[in-house]
Design a protein around this motif. Structure first.
Motif, PDB file in Angstrom:
ATOM      1  N   SER A   3       0.648  -0.794  -0.108  1.00 26.23           N
ATOM      2  CA  SER A   3      -0.526  -0.126  -0.182  1.00 26.23           C
ATOM      3  C   SER A   3       1.087   1.464  -0.422  1.00 26.23           C
ATOM      4  O   SER A   3       0.258   1.988  -0.158  1.00 26.23           O
ATOM      5  CB  SER A   3      -1.215   0.102   1.502  1.00 26.23           C
ATOM      6  OG  SER A   3      -0.013  -0.134   2.646  1.00 26.23           O
ATOM      7  N   VAL A  42     -10.273  -6.511   0.817  1.00 27.48           N
ATOM      8  CA  VAL A  42      -9.881  -4.676  -0.538  1.00 27.48           C
ATOM      9  C   VAL A  42     -10.685  -4.802  -1.223  1.00 27.48           C
ATOM     10  O   VAL A  42     -11.655  -5.160  -2.046  1.00 27.48           O
ATOM     11  CB  VAL A  42      -8.967  -5.479  -1.047  1.00 27.48           C
ATOM     12  CG1 VAL A  42      -8.435  -4.240  -2.712  1.00 27.48           C
ATOM     13  CG2 VAL A  42      -7.482  -6.114  -0.772  1.00 27.48           C
ATOM     14  N   ILE A  53      -5.062  -4.623  -6.256  1.00 30.56           N
ATOM     15  CA  ILE A  53      -5.008  -2.749  -6.378  1.00 30.56           C
ATOM     16  C   ILE A  53      -5.289  -1.964  -7.327  1.00 30.56           C
ATOM     17  O   ILE A  53      -6.054  -1.312  -7.761  1.00 30.56           O
ATOM     18  CB  ILE A  53      -4.124  -2.452  -5.279  1.00 30.56           C
ATOM     19  CG1 ILE A  53      -4.044  -3.036  -3.923  1.00 30.56           C
ATOM     20  CG2 ILE A  53      -4.156  -0.801  -5.337  1.00 30.56           C
ATOM     21  CD1 ILE A  53      -3.191  -2.831  -3.148  1.00 30.56           C
ATOM     22  N   ILE A  69      -7.952  -1.356   3.014  1.00 32.30           N
ATOM     23  CA  ILE A  69      -7.609  -2.353   2.875  1.00 32.30           C
ATOM     24  C   ILE A  69      -7.916  -2.830   4.217  1.00 32.30           C
ATOM     25  O   ILE A  69      -7.785  -2.200   5.388  1.00 32.30           O
ATOM     26  CB  ILE A  69      -6.246  -2.593   2.247  1.00 32.30           C
ATOM     27  CG1 ILE A  69      -6.198  -2.010   1.009  1.00 32.30           C
ATOM     28  CG2 ILE A  69      -5.743  -3.879   2.626  1.00 32.30           C
ATOM     29  CD1 ILE A  69      -4.935  -2.085   0.680  1.00 32.30           C
TER      30      ILE A  69
END
Length: 248
Positions: free
Chosen positions: A116, A183, A153, A168
């Motif tokens: 992330s 997610v 993602i 998340i």
């Protein structure tokens, strides 16, 4: 093999139905479609390569004044299209030859945070993180889990119309001894027909690409003896749920 048990005059009739051949045929059909799609994707860049080469030869034979300019432009086109073919083959090869996972006891939260962090500076993207602090160590291949998360993602980002949010979260369920990774995005979502095909290695709802991203994710998750589910509705976003079982 399926098993059916029926009552028959006070006794039981056990029926075995072997569907191995059906599964085998289905797999052959999938990979036949994969090969067809791959051939199609490779054929597309071959056309501009051929046309560029023909144009250079024509200008050369004519002794054209702009031959140098045409040569440079055609050279650039050929190099770009060859690179596209190489990227396509590398992508497909990475799916066909995914290595066996090298499992270690790792903290899932730390791996996800590393991924992330790569997206924090991206414009029009908001990431919300809710990580449980009581996760047990899991047997994971760090590089493969990071790769799967990047694919998830990236798919979420591509579903945004202009901007979007990705949430998340992780949670440990002690009664089932598993960690749930979720997610969620608020993108355009998917129709039921898309959702049913989402893990097929040749399926893609995008204009470009072979749709290997989520097929790779599915393979990685399966290799970790984990489970993945995707829930989505048109314009209601998509939720990916992955269940990792803690070692006993």
């Amino acid at each position: 093999i399926t098993l059916g048990i029926e009552s028959l005059h006070g006794g039981f009739l056990i029926v075995f139905d072997d569907i191995t051949h059906i599964i085998h045929i289905q797999k052959k059909e999938v990979w036949r479609d994969v090969a067809t799609q791959l051939a199609h994707e490779i054929k597309n860049p071959l056309t501009p390569i051929k046309l560029s080469a023909q144009r250079v030869l024509k200008k050369y034979n004519e002794g054209a004044d702009d031959f140098g300019e045409i040569l440079n432009r055609s050279y650039s086109t050929i190099i770009q299209e060859v690179d596209n073919i190489k990227a396509l083959v590398d992508h497909f090869n990475s799916f066909a030859r995914l290595p066996e996972p090298k499992l270690q006891e790792l903290n899932l939260n730390e791996i996800i945070t590393e991924v992330s962090d790569l997206y924090r500076t991206q414009e029009n993207l908001k990431i919300i993180e809710e990580y449980s602090d009581n996760l047990p160590p899991l047997l994971l291949d760090k590089m493969q889990i990071k790769r799967a998360m990047k694919n998830i993602i990236d798919n979420a980002i591509e579903s945004f119309l202009k901007k979007g949010t990705i949430k998340i979260s992780t949670e440990f369920f002690s009664d089932g001894n598993f960690v749930l990774l979720q997610v969620q995005d608020d993108g355009k979502g998917m129709e039921k027909e898309e959702l049913e095909k989402i893990f097929l290695p040749y399926f893609s709802s995008k204009e470009k690409g072979m749709g290997l991203g989520l097929a790779i994710v599915d393979k990685i998750i399966s290799d970790h003896n984990a489970q993945i589910e995707i829930f989505s509705e048109p314009y209601q976003g998509t939720t990916v749920k992955i269940k990792f079982f803690a070692p006993t």
